[in-house]
Scaffold this motif. Structure first.
Motif, PDB file in Angstrom:
ATOM      1  N   ILE A  48       5.326  -7.521  -3.056  1.00  0.00           N
ATOM      2  CA  ILE A  48       6.510  -8.179  -3.624  1.00  0.00           C
ATOM      3  C   ILE A  48       7.724  -7.259  -3.546  1.00  0.00           C
ATOM      4  CG2 ILE A  48       7.530  -9.027  -5.778  1.00  0.00           C
ATOM      5  CD1 ILE A  48       4.773 -10.126  -6.507  1.00  0.00           C
ATOM      6  N   ALA A  49       7.518  -5.969  -3.841  1.00  0.00           N
ATOM      7  CA  ALA A  49       8.630  -5.019  -3.798  1.00  0.00           C
ATOM      8  C   ALA A  49       9.220  -4.908  -2.401  1.00  0.00           C
ATOM      9  CB  ALA A  49       8.148  -3.647  -4.278  1.00  0.00           C
ATOM     10  N   VAL A  50       8.342  -4.846  -1.387  1.00  0.00           N
ATOM     11  CA  VAL A  50       8.819  -4.751  -0.007  1.00  0.00           C
ATOM     12  C   VAL A  50       9.564  -6.021   0.388  1.00  0.00           C
ATOM     13  CG1 VAL A  50       8.097  -4.574   2.408  1.00  0.00           C
ATOM     14  CG2 VAL A  50       6.991  -3.139   0.666  1.00  0.00           C
ATOM     15  N   PRO A  57       9.202  -8.760   6.717  1.00  0.00           N
ATOM     16  CA  PRO A  57       7.739  -8.808   6.608  1.00  0.00           C
ATOM     17  C   PRO A  57       7.210  -7.701   5.702  1.00  0.00           C
ATOM     18  CG  PRO A  57       8.409  -7.991   8.760  1.00  0.00           C
ATOM     19  CD  PRO A  57       9.640  -8.512   8.102  1.00  0.00           C
ATOM     20  N   VAL A  58       6.110  -7.983   5.037  1.00  0.00           N
ATOM     21  CA  VAL A  58       5.517  -7.013   4.119  1.00  0.00           C
ATOM     22  C   VAL A  58       4.764  -5.934   4.881  1.00  0.00           C
ATOM     23  CG1 VAL A  58       3.754  -6.702   2.325  1.00  0.00           C
ATOM     24  CG2 VAL A  58       5.362  -8.630   2.197  1.00  0.00           C
ATOM     25  N   PHE A  77       2.101  -0.902   4.836  1.00  0.00           N
ATOM     26  CA  PHE A  77       3.214  -1.564   4.178  1.00  0.00           C
ATOM     27  C   PHE A  77       4.491  -1.115   4.879  1.00  0.00           C
ATOM     28  CE2 PHE A  77       0.433  -1.956   0.328  1.00  0.00           C
ATOM     29  CZ  PHE A  77       0.507  -3.333   0.226  1.00  0.00           C
ATOM     30  N   ARG A  78       5.375  -2.054   5.156  1.00  0.00           N
ATOM     31  CA  ARG A  78       6.609  -1.713   5.867  1.00  0.00           C
ATOM     32  C   ARG A  78       7.495  -0.858   4.972  1.00  0.00           C
ATOM     33  NH1 ARG A  78      11.616  -4.032   6.218  1.00  0.00           N
ATOM     34  NH2 ARG A  78      10.919  -5.768   4.903  1.00  0.00           N
ATOM     35  N   PHE A 111       1.236   5.303  -0.507  1.00  0.00           N
ATOM     36  CA  PHE A 111       0.798   3.950  -0.775  1.00  0.00           C
ATOM     37  C   PHE A 111       0.978   3.040   0.439  1.00  0.00           C
ATOM     38  CE2 PHE A 111       1.733   4.438  -5.595  1.00  0.00           C
ATOM     39  CZ  PHE A 111       0.514   5.085  -5.756  1.00  0.00           C
ATOM     40  N   ASP A 112       1.848   3.431   1.363  1.00  0.00           N
ATOM     41  CA  ASP A 112       2.059   2.604   2.555  1.00  0.00           C
ATOM     42  C   ASP A 112       0.814   2.549   3.436  1.00  0.00           C
ATOM     43  OD1 ASP A 112       2.615   5.396   3.032  1.00  0.00           O
ATOM     44  OD2 ASP A 112       3.373   4.832   5.007  1.00  0.00           O
TER      45      ASP A 112
END
Length: 215
Positions: A48-50, A57-58, A77-78, A111-112
Motif C-alpha cells: 500500500i505504501a509503495v 506498480p508495487v 518491492f519497487r 524489506f524490498d
C-alpha cells in the motif's frame, strides 16, 4: 535455456548429492511458506505504501542469472521511480535520485527483498546463497567465479551481511568500475568459500543473523 555456461567440477564444493539437495530444497520451501504466512500483513502494508506514493506498480521484476546459468525474473518491492532503468545505470549508488522516499526506508531495512520468498517457492532461489547478478556482470566472471553458478542464488549470504551497506560504498566517478573490480570479486570469493562447506545449521545461522540485522 542457460544464458551462461559454467565449468563442471567435482567434489563437495560443486556437486551436491541428491539427498543433500532434496533436504536443502525442503528446508527452503518450509521456511518460505512460514515466512509468507507470517509476513503477509507486512506485505500488505508495504504494498500500500509503495502504491500510494506515485500510483505505480508495487513489485519490480528484473532479469538475473541463476543456477546453471538459467535466466529468471527476481521480485522486489519497487523502490525507485517508474522507468528508473532508463534514467540511470544498473547499480544503485549513494544518494541515487531515482530512489523514492518510501523506497529509501525499504532499502535501508532490506524489506524490498521480501518478495523473493516467491522466488524461493518457485525454485529460482534459495534462502542462503550468493545474490543473483545481472547478466551483464555475470558475463565478466572469471572461470573460477563462474563456479558460483553451481549453486542456487540466495536472498542472503555471508557477503550480503558483510556488504549490507553496499550502496554507501558505491561512490566516486565510476561506481560500476569499483563494483566490478573490487566489491564483486570480494563478494564472490566470500560466498564460494561458505557454500563449499555449508550445512543446514550454518544456513539457519545466516538467516537468523539476517533477520537480526533487519530488525
Amino acid at each position: 535455456m542457460a544464458m551462461f555456461e559454467h565449468p563442471s567440477g567435482s567434489g563437495s564444493a560443486v556437486v551436491q548429492t541428491a539427498r543433500s539437495s532434496t533436504a536443502q530444497r525442503l528446508f527452503d520451501c518450509v521456511c518460505a511458506t512460514i515466512g509468507l504466512f507470517l509476513l503477509s500483513p507486512v506485505f500488505l502494508v508495504l504494498g500500500i505504501a509503495v502504491k500510494l506514493y506515485d500510483g505505480g506498480p508495487v513489485l519490480y521484476r528484473s532479469q538475473r542469472i541463476g543456477r546453471k546459468g538459467q535466466l529468471f525474473s527476481i521480485y522486489k518491492f519497487r523502490t525507485m521511480v517508474m522507468d528508473a532503468d532508463r534514467l540511470g545505470g544498473g547499480l544503485t549508488t549513494k544518494h541515487d535520485r531515482r530512489v523514492t522516499p518510501p523506497g529509501r526506508i525499504l532499502r535501508r531495512y532490506k524489506f524490498d527483498e521480501l518478495p523473493q520468498l516467491l522466488n524461493v517457492m518457485k525454485g529460482d532461489m534459495s534462502f542462503v546463497g550468493a545474490r543473483p547478478e545481472d547478466p551483464r556482470y555475470v558475463a565478466r566472471y572469471t572461470p573460477e567465479q563462474k563456479r558460483i553458478l553451481d549453486y542456487r542464488p540466495g536472498i542472503t549470504s555471508p557477503a550480503s551481511l558483510r556488504f549490507s551497506n553496499e550502496e554507501q560504498l558505491l561512490t566516486g566517478e565510476n561506481p560500476e568500475q569499483l563494483y566490478l573490480t573490487t566489491l564483486l570479486p570480494q563478494k564472490l570469493s566470500m560466498d564460494l568459500e561458505y557454500l563449499a562447506h555449508r550445512t543446514l545449521v550454518s544456513d539457519l545461522g545466516i538467516i537468523l543473523r539476517t533477520i537480526g540485522r533487519m530488525l
